[in-house]
Design a protein around this motif. Sequence first.
Motif, PDB file in Angstrom:
ATOM      1  N   LYS A 131     -18.988  44.685 -27.693  1.00 12.35           N
ATOM      2  CA  LYS A 131     -18.716  44.567 -29.127  1.00 12.35           C
ATOM      3  C   LYS A 131     -19.984  44.291 -29.940  1.00 12.35           C
ATOM      4  O   LYS A 131     -20.678  43.303 -29.672  1.00 12.35           O
ATOM      5  N   PRO A 132     -20.256  45.113 -30.938  1.00 16.87           N
ATOM      6  CA  PRO A 132     -21.398  44.835 -31.818  1.00 16.87           C
ATOM      7  C   PRO A 132     -20.976  43.827 -32.886  1.00 16.87           C
ATOM      8  O   PRO A 132     -20.356  44.211 -33.877  1.00 16.87           O
ATOM      9  N   GLU A 164     -16.816  51.803 -26.897  1.00 12.49           N
ATOM     10  CA  GLU A 164     -18.168  51.886 -27.489  1.00 12.49           C
ATOM     11  C   GLU A 164     -19.288  51.539 -26.506  1.00 12.49           C
ATOM     12  O   GLU A 164     -19.167  50.602 -25.722  1.00 12.49           O
ATOM     13  N   GLY A 183     -21.045  53.332 -32.328  1.00 14.10           N
ATOM     14  CA  GLY A 183     -20.581  52.605 -33.499  1.00 14.10           C
ATOM     15  C   GLY A 183     -21.496  52.810 -34.701  1.00 14.10           C
ATOM     16  O   GLY A 183     -22.616  53.337 -34.585  1.00 14.10           O
ATOM     17  N   ALA A 184     -20.982  52.384 -35.860  1.00 17.77           N
ATOM     18  CA  ALA A 184     -21.718  52.546 -37.113  1.00 17.77           C
ATOM     19  C   ALA A 184     -23.140  51.971 -37.007  1.00 17.77           C
ATOM     20  O   ALA A 184     -24.101  52.565 -37.498  1.00 17.77           O
ATOM     21  N   ARG A 185     -23.239  50.834 -36.353  1.00 25.14           N
ATOM     22  CA  ARG A 185     -24.551  50.173 -36.286  1.00 25.14           C
ATOM     23  C   ARG A 185     -25.559  50.916 -35.422  1.00 25.14           C
ATOM     24  O   ARG A 185     -26.752  50.661 -35.501  1.00 25.14           O
ATOM     25  N   LYS A 206     -19.589  57.456 -35.089  1.00 25.02           N
ATOM     26  CA  LYS A 206     -19.143  56.861 -36.350  1.00 25.02           C
ATOM     27  C   LYS A 206     -20.248  56.970 -37.404  1.00 25.02           C
ATOM     28  O   LYS A 206     -21.439  56.982 -37.071  1.00 25.02           O
ATOM     29  N   GLU A 298      -6.723  50.319 -35.407  1.00 24.52           N
ATOM     30  CA  GLU A 298      -6.680  49.122 -34.560  1.00 24.52           C
ATOM     31  C   GLU A 298      -5.268  48.533 -34.522  1.00 24.52           C
ATOM     32  O   GLU A 298      -4.635  48.302 -35.564  1.00 24.52           O
TER      33      GLU A 298
HETATM   34  C1  PEP Z   1     -15.020  49.436 -33.646  1.00 24.55           C
HETATM   35  O1  PEP Z   1     -14.543  50.572 -33.632  1.00 24.55           O
HETATM   36  O2  PEP Z   1     -14.507  48.473 -33.074  1.00 24.55           O
HETATM   37  C2  PEP Z   1     -16.253  49.187 -34.441  1.00 24.55           C
HETATM   38  C3  PEP Z   1     -17.042  48.159 -34.201  1.00 24.55           C
HETATM   39  O3  PEP Z   1     -16.416  50.087 -35.418  1.00 24.55           O
HETATM   40  P1  PEP Z   1     -17.637  50.332 -36.437  1.00 24.55           P
HETATM   41  O4  PEP Z   1     -18.808  50.715 -35.585  1.00 24.55           O
HETATM   42  O5  PEP Z   1     -17.110  51.433 -37.285  1.00 24.55           O
HETATM   43  O6  PEP Z   1     -17.859  49.064 -37.197  1.00 24.55           O
END
Ligand code: PEP
Length: 332
Positions: A131-132, A164, A183-185, A206, A298
Amino acid sequence: MIAVLKLGTTEKQIESLRQWIESQGLKVHLSKGEFQTIIGLVGDTSKIDEELRGSLDIVESVKRISEPFKSANRKFHPDDTIVKVGDTSVGGNIFSVMAGPCSVESEEQVIEIAKAVKAAGATMLRGGAFKPRTSPYDFQGLKAEGIEYLIEAKKETGLPIVTEIMNAAHLPLFEKVDVIQVGARNMQNFELLKELGRIQKPILLKRGLCATVKEWLMSAEYIMAGGNENVILCERGIRSFDSQYTRNVLDLSVVPVLHELTHLPVIVDPSHATGSARLVKPMALAAAACGTDGLMIEVHNDPKNALCDGAQSLTQEQFSDVMGSVRHIIGK
Ligand code: PEP
Ligand code: MN
């Protein structure tokens, strides 16, 4: 640059043209449509003399592509790309729904949610193992153990899994994962994108927090330039000046824009875009109405106690309700 081939061109002629182009140091992208065959030339095409190319007897016309994204460009590949994922696919006439918890919390949790989302019509299971998180003190995911639980949930339900990646060194752990999410980041983590270009697994890319459409497509191009054409784009909201009532701004206008610019499938994530469970349904319906190829949503068995993103997570019942209304809009 693209070369549109004349009707009736034989395989042998296409092959020798391909060899000639490659001998000029360029990459070839062949797109065989129902009516037209198009050869895309990627690389420095300034050396190729258009006159000469135009005079070849199998070439109907030659056009330069001004956009910096080439492989992702619809001009290179007029038909929609359909990304195969296990027994299902993303793109074309299929409406894909990837649903599941923000993060995998336990084996029981993810299996329970997987069964519920499958029953409601989801086509894939999502769940974060790495998880980011904005804060280093927040739950960082179950990592390798989380992926094991997703694999168990896949065995139980048959749903392909999406999770991810944050570090290319973790790739061996993703062997049984069906779709790797960037992910977006990490949308502009170019070294990661290059590594993902060397494999053939589908990549869900993303949109970055503040990425322009061009930057996003250039990130897809990084993956495709390495030889992996299985890229799915996911709009998940962008940063703007007001985050008081919505977490991000869901840019739905990119759905038709991307369908024009690229042949890659485009899905929408209303959960991260809005940050609020009650906004997920209206935005999911709006996304379906404007032509998205699918959704990422989600869903949690106990949103109030979720370890991550509980406020935007739907209960299983709410998800089922959204699916019913989405089916109404897409007519399936
Ligand atoms: C996710 O899909 O759990 C997530 C962290 O998404 P995003 O990268 O879009 O913030
Ligand atoms: Mn999340």
